[in-house]
Scaffold this active site. Structure first.
Site, PDB file in Angstrom:
ATOM      1  N   ARG A 116       0.819  -1.216   0.000  1.00 57.70           N
ATOM      2  CA  ARG A 116       0.000   0.000   0.000  1.00 57.70           C
ATOM      3  C   ARG A 116       0.858   1.273   0.000  1.00 57.70           C
ATOM      4  NH1 ARG A 116      -5.155   0.335   3.256  1.00 57.70           N
ATOM      5  NH2 ARG A 116      -5.352   2.480   3.890  1.00 57.70           N
ATOM      6  N   ARG A 196      -2.331  -7.792  10.483  1.00 57.16           N
ATOM      7  CA  ARG A 196      -1.709  -7.649   9.165  1.00 57.16           C
ATOM      8  C   ARG A 196      -0.197  -7.585   9.332  1.00 57.16           C
ATOM      9  NH1 ARG A 196      -5.947  -5.186   6.171  1.00 57.16           N
ATOM     10  NH2 ARG A 196      -4.487  -4.812   4.484  1.00 57.16           N
TER      11      ARG A 196
HETATM   12  C1  LIG Z   1      -7.540  -2.902   6.881  1.00 63.51           C
HETATM   13  C2  LIG Z   1      -7.963  -2.386   5.575  1.00 63.51           C
HETATM   14  C3  LIG Z   1      -7.547  -3.037   4.437  1.00 63.51           C
HETATM   15  C4  LIG Z   1      -7.951  -2.604   3.193  1.00 63.51           C
HETATM   16  N1  LIG Z   1      -7.587  -3.287   2.091  1.00 63.51           N
HETATM   17  C5  LIG Z   1      -8.012  -2.879   0.897  1.00 63.51           C
HETATM   18  C6  LIG Z   1      -7.672  -3.578  -0.279  1.00 63.51           C
HETATM   19  O1  LIG Z   1      -6.983  -4.592  -0.249  1.00 63.51           O
HETATM   20  N2  LIG Z   1      -8.110  -3.094  -1.465  1.00 63.51           N
HETATM   21  C7  LIG Z   1      -8.879  -1.968  -1.531  1.00 63.51           C
HETATM   22  O2  LIG Z   1      -9.270  -1.566  -2.628  1.00 63.51           O
HETATM   23  N3  LIG Z   1      -9.208  -1.268  -0.424  1.00 63.51           N
HETATM   24  C8  LIG Z   1      -8.805  -1.707   0.777  1.00 63.51           C
HETATM   25  N4  LIG Z   1      -9.152  -1.016   1.881  1.00 63.51           N
HETATM   26  C9  LIG Z   1      -9.879   0.232   1.762  1.00 63.51           C
HETATM   27  C10 LIG Z   1      -8.934   1.387   1.313  1.00 63.51           C
HETATM   28  O3  LIG Z   1      -7.733   1.419   2.033  1.00 63.51           O
HETATM   29  C11 LIG Z   1      -9.603   2.694   1.501  1.00 63.51           C
HETATM   30  O4  LIG Z   1     -10.926   2.602   1.074  1.00 63.51           O
HETATM   31  C12 LIG Z   1      -8.904   3.780   0.699  1.00 63.51           C
HETATM   32  O5  LIG Z   1      -7.533   3.787   0.974  1.00 63.51           O
HETATM   33  C13 LIG Z   1      -9.523   5.134   1.022  1.00 63.51           C
HETATM   34  O6  LIG Z   1      -8.629   6.152   0.939  1.00 63.51           O
HETATM   35  P1  LIG Z   1      -8.980   7.659   1.398  1.00 63.51           P
HETATM   36  O7  LIG Z   1      -8.007   8.511   0.655  1.00 63.51           O
HETATM   37  O8  LIG Z   1     -10.418   7.923   1.283  1.00 63.51           O
HETATM   38  O9  LIG Z   1      -8.677   7.740   2.961  1.00 63.51           O
HETATM   39  P2  LIG Z   1      -7.311   7.644   3.749  1.00 63.51           P
HETATM   40  O10 LIG Z   1      -6.410   6.655   3.139  1.00 63.51           O
HETATM   41  O11 LIG Z   1      -7.688   7.452   5.171  1.00 63.51           O
HETATM   42  O12 LIG Z   1      -6.616   9.090   3.554  1.00 63.51           O
HETATM   43  C14 LIG Z   1      -7.039  10.250   4.232  1.00 63.51           C
HETATM   44  C15 LIG Z   1      -5.918  11.283   4.217  1.00 63.51           C
HETATM   45  O13 LIG Z   1      -6.400  12.498   4.758  1.00 63.51           O
HETATM   46  C16 LIG Z   1      -5.482  13.021   5.701  1.00 63.51           C
HETATM   47  N5  LIG Z   1      -6.244  13.812   6.664  1.00 63.51           N
HETATM   48  C17 LIG Z   1      -7.097  13.345   7.612  1.00 63.51           C
HETATM   49  N6  LIG Z   1      -7.644  14.361   8.297  1.00 63.51           N
HETATM   50  C18 LIG Z   1      -7.140  15.501   7.756  1.00 63.51           C
HETATM   51  C19 LIG Z   1      -7.323  16.890   8.051  1.00 63.51           C
HETATM   52  N7  LIG Z   1      -8.158  17.295   9.024  1.00 63.51           N
HETATM   53  N8  LIG Z   1      -6.646  17.796   7.310  1.00 63.51           N
HETATM   54  C20 LIG Z   1      -5.805  17.403   6.322  1.00 63.51           C
HETATM   55  N9  LIG Z   1      -5.573  16.096   6.021  1.00 63.51           N
HETATM   56  C21 LIG Z   1      -6.240  15.165   6.727  1.00 63.51           C
HETATM   57  C22 LIG Z   1      -4.846  11.774   6.276  1.00 63.51           C
HETATM   58  O14 LIG Z   1      -3.584  12.061   6.874  1.00 63.51           O
HETATM   59  C23 LIG Z   1      -4.733  10.880   5.049  1.00 63.51           C
HETATM   60  O15 LIG Z   1      -3.547  11.115   4.332  1.00 63.51           O
HETATM   61  C24 LIG Z   1      -8.777  -1.453   3.112  1.00 63.51           C
HETATM   62  C25 LIG Z   1      -9.176  -0.774   4.260  1.00 63.51           C
HETATM   63  C26 LIG Z   1      -8.789  -1.243   5.477  1.00 63.51           C
HETATM   64  C27 LIG Z   1      -9.256  -0.501   6.695  1.00 63.51           C
END
Ligand SMILES: Cc1cc2nc3c(=O)[nH]c(=O)nc-3n(C[C@H](O)[C@H](O)[C@H](O)COP(=O)(O)OP(=O)(O)OC[C@H]3O[C@@H](n4cnc5c(N)ncnc54)[C@H](O)[C@@H]3O)c2cc1C
Length: 429
Positions: A116, A196
């Site tokens: 990841r 994990r």
């Molecule tokens: C255990 C686990 C395993 C997974 N495995 C898979 C998989 O194998 N395949 C798959 O497709 N999906 C998988 N997923 C799902 C996937 O990881 C997520 O759906 C995806 O990464 C979502 O990304 P995001 O950018 O929405 O959120 P996030 O990855 O949580 O990113 C949010 C970002 O915002 C930043 N942030 C937070 N608050 C603030 C703030 N107030 N101001 C500025 N920045 C902020 C954080 O630092 C972070 O960088 C998994 C999820 C989990 C929990």
């Protein structure tokens, strides 16, 4: 370098993105491709805080389609991705059940399974190469939107920053949800947690019980038992190995991505399981095990704010359970569709773009989300008297409507119809 990357002429639309996870970076890159002007605020000071952690993540063909349009990205990803086109499934006591092949999915697009953090790093570096304005160490404290002038913005360190549209991509604990919902609510436990691990395979290669997992190149296997599934794979020609298993959350861990786990604690859940999984857990070097609570949110009634200038994307809008294998891919689709709708609406009608984005995404993303619990139940509650007769019963559900899908093409094709069917804007709060 930034000027060599193709992009549409400037649209005049100013976009703020909050969060540099997969969702935020994809939205920023896609907006840049479409000629919008992007500033991204991320709370971590050093991107390595995000890119050095994590373990296996999957992008299915529907998510990877976007990477193929970002110069150099898909090739860089494939170079570090697992080179398997199958999943071998076993009963938890060790008997082989079935091999599920994904080879036929090649015509749908590329599948990327890899570390990841390393995949995240490739995307981040591409965003930097495009010249996107990324500001690290900026924690967004609040969101706002106004009618006069028509704009939206964020508050950082007490200072207000404005744009035409704000994209809240700050993950499952999003602050952007408050302005969208009109109230604060907390994520809830899914009832499951996950152990994990990811580590070099040197010791595994010396262990006669598990060396077959790493000495002949990449492998991918799953062990299925009551209330638990254990997935293991090797990668980079078998040089690195990872495993993950979901277990009932007995409430003893924090809501943190990186809570350290102990192999001896993990083994307690695997009583009666085959030696392969025991040896893999025992081979995990100190500090390489994470115990991670899986938090969840009920589907939201809407992704967009009352004035339709702020929208949630990624896990902010729709957190996924890992068994859906779609969370990351759906978060990429969000950015693709949103950037396209903004292009088609133009700066003069941002609310129309956001409402069209929501309409295009809402049903599809919730259908994909619902697959997480379904696969989990199919594995955890398997009726083995039937599975031995029909092993395909425990294959992952791999449906073309979900995987053989180009979100950008779909958005271009459907935008006009979706816009003409939009209901009047909801009342402003
Ligand atoms: C255990 C686990 C395993 C997974 N495995 C898979 C998989 O194998 N395949 C798959 O497709 N999906 C998988 N997923 C799902 C996937 O990881 C997520 O759906 C995806 O990464 C979502 O990304 P995001 O950018 O929405 O959120 P996030 O990855 O949580 O990113 C949010 C970002 O915002 C930043 N942030 C937070 N608050 C603030 C703030 N107030 N101001 C500025 N920045 C902020 C954080 O630092 C972070 O960088 C998994 C999820 C989990 C929990």
């Amino acid at each position: 370098m930034a000027s060599e990357i193709p992009r549409l002429p400037p649209s005049g639309i100013k976009v703020i993105v909050v969060g540099a996870g997969f969702a935020g970076l994809a939205a920023a890159i896609e907006c840049d491709r479409k000629g919008h002007s992007v500033t991204l605020y991320e709370k971590v000071d050093d991107i390595n805080e995000i890119t050095r952690i994590g373990d296996i993540i999957s992008f299915d063909p529907n998510g990877s389609k976007a990477f193929e349009r970002w110069p150099g990205v898909i090739d860089a990803m494939e170079a570090i991705a697992r080179q398997t086109t199958w999943l071998d499934l076993y009963h938890h006591e060790g008997k082989f059940v079935t091999r599920q092949s994904f080879a036929h999915e090649k015509t749908w697009g590329r599948r990327i399974n890899g570390h990841r953090g390393q995949l995240h790093d490739i995307i981040y570096r591409h965003a930097v190469a495009r010249g996107i304005d990324i500001r690290l160490g900026k924690r967004v404290e609040d969101y706002f939107e106004t009618d006069d002038p028509p704009q939206a913005g964020v508050v950082i360190g007490g200072e207000r920053f404005v744009a035409d549209v704000v994209i809240a991509a700050e993950g499952v604990r999003s602050r952007g949800r408050k302005i969208v919902l009109g109230f604060d609510e907390n994520p809830k436990s899914s009832g499951y947690a996950v152990y994990r691990a990811w580590f070099p395979s040197d010791d595994v290669a010396k262990n006669p019980i598990i060396k077959h997992l790493v000495v002949n190149g990449d492998t991918h296997q799953g062990f299925i038992g009551p209330d638990i599934h254990f997935l293991a794979s090797s990668i980079k020609g078998g040089k690195e190995v990872n495993w993950v298993f979901t277990h009932i959350d007995d409430g003893n861990i924090e809501e943190s991505w990186q809570f350290p786990g102990k192999p001896e604690e993990a083994l307690k859940y695997l009583d009666g399981w085959c030696p392969i999984v025991h040896e893999l857990v025992k081979a995990t070097p100190p500090g390489r095990l994470i115990d991670h609570k899986l938090v969840y949110r009920d589907p939201l009634p809407t992704f967009i704010s009352p004035r339709a200038r702020i929208t949630l994307i990624g896990d902010s809008a729709h957190p996924f359970l890992p068994t859906s294998i779609q969370g990351a891919s759906q978060s990429i689709e969000d950015g693709v569709v949103l950037a396209t709708c903004l292009q088609l609406s133009g700066r003069a009608d941002i609310p129309r773009a956001l409402r069209a984005y929501e309409k295009i995404r809402y049903d599809r993303v919730h259908r994909a989300q619902a697959m997480g619990p379904k696969t989990r139940e199919r594995w955890h509650k398997a009726d083995w008297s039937q599975v031995w007769k029909t092993p395909e019963m425990i294959h992952l559900v791999r449906e073309p409507w979900l995987l053989n899908f180009d979100a950008e093409k779909d958005a271009y094709d459907r935008y006009a119809d979706v816009v003409s069917a939009l209901e009047p804007p909801r009342a402003k709060l």
